[in-house]
Design a protein around this motif. Structure first.
Motif, PDB file in Angstrom:
ATOM      1  N   LYS A  43      -2.845   7.293  13.650  1.00  0.00           N
ATOM      2  CA  LYS A  43      -3.341   8.475  12.935  1.00  0.00           C
ATOM      3  C   LYS A  43      -4.628   9.008  13.562  1.00  0.00           C
ATOM      4  O   LYS A  43      -4.922  10.194  13.464  1.00  0.00           O
ATOM      5  N   LEU A  44      -5.393   8.141  14.195  1.00  0.00           N
ATOM      6  CA  LEU A  44      -6.622   8.552  14.874  1.00  0.00           C
ATOM      7  C   LEU A  44      -6.347   9.044  16.298  1.00  0.00           C
ATOM      8  O   LEU A  44      -7.260   9.427  17.016  1.00  0.00           O
ATOM      9  N   GLY A  45      -5.075   9.021  16.706  1.00  0.00           N
ATOM     10  CA  GLY A  45      -4.719   9.482  18.045  1.00  0.00           C
ATOM     11  C   GLY A  45      -4.915   8.423  19.110  1.00  0.00           C
ATOM     12  O   GLY A  45      -5.048   8.739  20.287  1.00  0.00           O
ATOM     13  N   ILE A  46      -4.928   7.171  18.706  1.00  0.00           N
ATOM     14  CA  ILE A  46      -5.158   6.073  19.635  1.00  0.00           C
ATOM     15  C   ILE A  46      -3.849   5.322  19.848  1.00  0.00           C
ATOM     16  O   ILE A  46      -3.200   4.910  18.895  1.00  0.00           O
ATOM     17  N   SER A  47      -3.483   5.172  21.106  1.00  0.00           N
ATOM     18  CA  SER A  47      -2.309   4.347  21.401  1.00  0.00           C
ATOM     19  C   SER A  47      -2.779   2.915  21.570  1.00  0.00           C
ATOM     20  O   SER A  47      -3.909   2.660  21.976  1.00  0.00           O
ATOM     21  N   PHE A  48      -1.925   1.970  21.261  1.00  0.00           N
ATOM     22  CA  PHE A  48      -2.329   0.568  21.333  1.00  0.00           C
ATOM     23  C   PHE A  48      -1.194  -0.272  21.860  1.00  0.00           C
ATOM     24  O   PHE A  48      -0.039   0.149  21.894  1.00  0.00           O
ATOM     25  N   GLY A  49      -1.557  -1.437  22.316  1.00  0.00           N
ATOM     26  CA  GLY A  49      -0.577  -2.370  22.829  1.00  0.00           C
ATOM     27  C   GLY A  49      -1.108  -3.780  22.690  1.00  0.00           C
ATOM     28  O   GLY A  49      -2.309  -3.995  22.572  1.00  0.00           O
TER      29      GLY A  49
ATOM     30  N   THR B  60     -17.082  -5.542  13.871  1.00  0.00           N
ATOM     31  CA  THR B  60     -16.099  -6.482  13.321  1.00  0.00           C
ATOM     32  C   THR B  60     -15.278  -5.814  12.224  1.00  0.00           C
ATOM     33  O   THR B  60     -15.708  -4.845  11.596  1.00  0.00           O
ATOM     34  N   LEU B  61     -14.099  -6.358  12.038  1.00  0.00           N
ATOM     35  CA  LEU B  61     -13.219  -5.999  10.922  1.00  0.00           C
ATOM     36  C   LEU B  61     -12.872  -7.293  10.205  1.00  0.00           C
ATOM     37  O   LEU B  61     -12.626  -8.309  10.842  1.00  0.00           O
ATOM     38  N   ARG B  62     -12.840  -7.246   8.912  1.00  0.00           N
ATOM     39  CA  ARG B  62     -12.519  -8.424   8.107  1.00  0.00           C
ATOM     40  C   ARG B  62     -11.042  -8.388   7.735  1.00  0.00           C
ATOM     41  O   ARG B  62     -10.495  -7.338   7.415  1.00  0.00           O
ATOM     42  N   LYS B  63     -10.386  -9.549   7.817  1.00  0.00           N
ATOM     43  CA  LYS B  63      -8.988  -9.658   7.388  1.00  0.00           C
ATOM     44  C   LYS B  63      -8.939  -9.774   5.878  1.00  0.00           C
ATOM     45  O   LYS B  63      -9.802 -10.446   5.306  1.00  0.00           O
TER      46      LYS B  63
ATOM     47  N   LYS C 253      -7.826   0.099  29.499  1.00  0.00           N
ATOM     48  CA  LYS C 253      -8.120   0.008  28.066  1.00  0.00           C
ATOM     49  C   LYS C 253      -9.433   0.714  27.733  1.00  0.00           C
ATOM     50  O   LYS C 253     -10.318   0.829  28.561  1.00  0.00           O
ATOM     51  N   ASP C 254      -9.525   1.175  26.480  1.00  0.00           N
ATOM     52  CA  ASP C 254     -10.761   1.795  26.009  1.00  0.00           C
ATOM     53  C   ASP C 254     -11.498   0.902  25.022  1.00  0.00           C
ATOM     54  O   ASP C 254     -12.714   0.923  24.965  1.00  0.00           O
ATOM     55  N   VAL C 255     -10.759   0.162  24.215  1.00  0.00           N
ATOM     56  CA  VAL C 255     -11.343  -0.723  23.203  1.00  0.00           C
ATOM     57  C   VAL C 255     -10.498  -1.992  23.155  1.00  0.00           C
ATOM     58  O   VAL C 255      -9.282  -1.936  23.292  1.00  0.00           O
ATOM     59  N   LEU C 256     -11.160  -3.117  22.962  1.00  0.00           N
ATOM     60  CA  LEU C 256     -10.456  -4.385  22.858  1.00  0.00           C
ATOM     61  C   LEU C 256     -10.661  -4.953  21.456  1.00  0.00           C
ATOM     62  O   LEU C 256     -11.791  -5.132  21.024  1.00  0.00           O
ATOM     63  N   PHE C 257      -9.570  -5.183  20.743  1.00  0.00           N
ATOM     64  CA  PHE C 257      -9.611  -5.846  19.443  1.00  0.00           C
ATOM     65  C   PHE C 257      -9.253  -7.312  19.682  1.00  0.00           C
ATOM     66  O   PHE C 257      -8.216  -7.597  20.293  1.00  0.00           O
ATOM     67  N   ILE C 258     -10.076  -8.217  19.200  1.00  0.00           N
ATOM     68  CA  ILE C 258      -9.820  -9.648  19.374  1.00  0.00           C
ATOM     69  C   ILE C 258      -9.787 -10.317  18.013  1.00  0.00           C
ATOM     70  O   ILE C 258     -10.726 -10.186  17.219  1.00  0.00           O
TER      71      ILE C 258
ATOM     72  N   ILE D 156     -14.084  -5.236  19.499  1.00  0.00           N
ATOM     73  CA  ILE D 156     -14.131  -5.285  18.038  1.00  0.00           C
ATOM     74  C   ILE D 156     -13.442  -6.569  17.605  1.00  0.00           C
ATOM     75  O   ILE D 156     -12.279  -6.801  17.929  1.00  0.00           O
ATOM     76  N   GLY D 157     -14.187  -7.405  16.914  1.00  0.00           N
ATOM     77  CA  GLY D 157     -13.662  -8.682  16.468  1.00  0.00           C
ATOM     78  C   GLY D 157     -13.005  -8.560  15.103  1.00  0.00           C
ATOM     79  O   GLY D 157     -13.520  -7.892  14.215  1.00  0.00           O
ATOM     80  N   ILE D 158     -11.855  -9.206  14.957  1.00  0.00           N
ATOM     81  CA  ILE D 158     -11.165  -9.262  13.667  1.00  0.00           C
ATOM     82  C   ILE D 158     -11.388 -10.667  13.128  1.00  0.00           C
ATOM     83  O   ILE D 158     -10.992 -11.648  13.763  1.00  0.00           O
TER      84      ILE D 158
END
Length: 184
Positions: free
Chosen positions: A4-10, A75-78, A26-31, A53-55
């Protein structure tokens, strides 16, 4: 939410306990901190390549430390709530840019600090060859570096290469646009 933000991910592939990524793609890394993986980005550390960005699921000190070592900027919280993704991206990307800017500034200051010895040598050469005092020799080099549109340190490095102690008595034309001339 990312689409929805226009970001593709893999999903990145990993093996041998390491996550191998190419920062250019890559532009951003989610771990996910629960996976407890090392990140391999080649020569550079991940925090210099892209925002991380840490999850966080379990707030164990070792897992938080591993996120900090990778260079997590947000960070993002689960469980991850859709409303938190945009703010994590915003904070993470801007913190990454701030850290990168500061790191680049520190590297530039360190580079210039290491070149200060050239400044001292150049001042001594000008003093020896012209008979001027330290202040006059420094002012002369500063004016000439401005004319050459170089930093004082870079200019002095060039000056030393052309007029170093090992050269055969180069002429210094004080007050002209030429700081150093060819050997006689």
């Amino acid at each position: 939410m990312l689409s929805k933000l226009g970001i593709s991910f893999g999903m990145a592939e990993f093996g041998d306990g390491k996550l191998q990524i190419d920062p250019g793609e890559k532009d951003v890394l989610f771990i996910d901190s629960d996976l407890n993986l090392a990140v391999e980005t080649g020569a550079l550390e991940p925090s210099r390549c892209l925002p991380v960005i840490g999850i966080i699921g379990v707030e164990a000190p070792s897992r938080l430390r591993s996120l900090m070592q990778v260079g997590a900027t947000a960070t993002l919280r689960k469980p991850v709530h859709r409303a938190a993704v945009y703010s994590a991206l915003f904070v993470g990307i801007n913190e990454f840019r701030r850290r990168r800017y500061l790191a680049d500034r520190v590297e530039e200051h360190e580079r210039r600090r290491l070149l200060r010895k050239s400044l001292v040598q150049a001042v001594l050469i000008v003093m020896q060859r012209t008979g001027n005092d330290y202040a006059a020799a420094y002012d002369h080099l500063r004016r000439e570096s401005m004319r050459a549109r170089q930093s004082l340190e870079d200019f002095c490095e060039t000056f030393i290469q052309a007029n170093g102690p090992e050269s055969d008595e180069p002429q210094i034309h004080v007050g002209t646009n030429k700081t150093y001339a060819k050997k006689r």
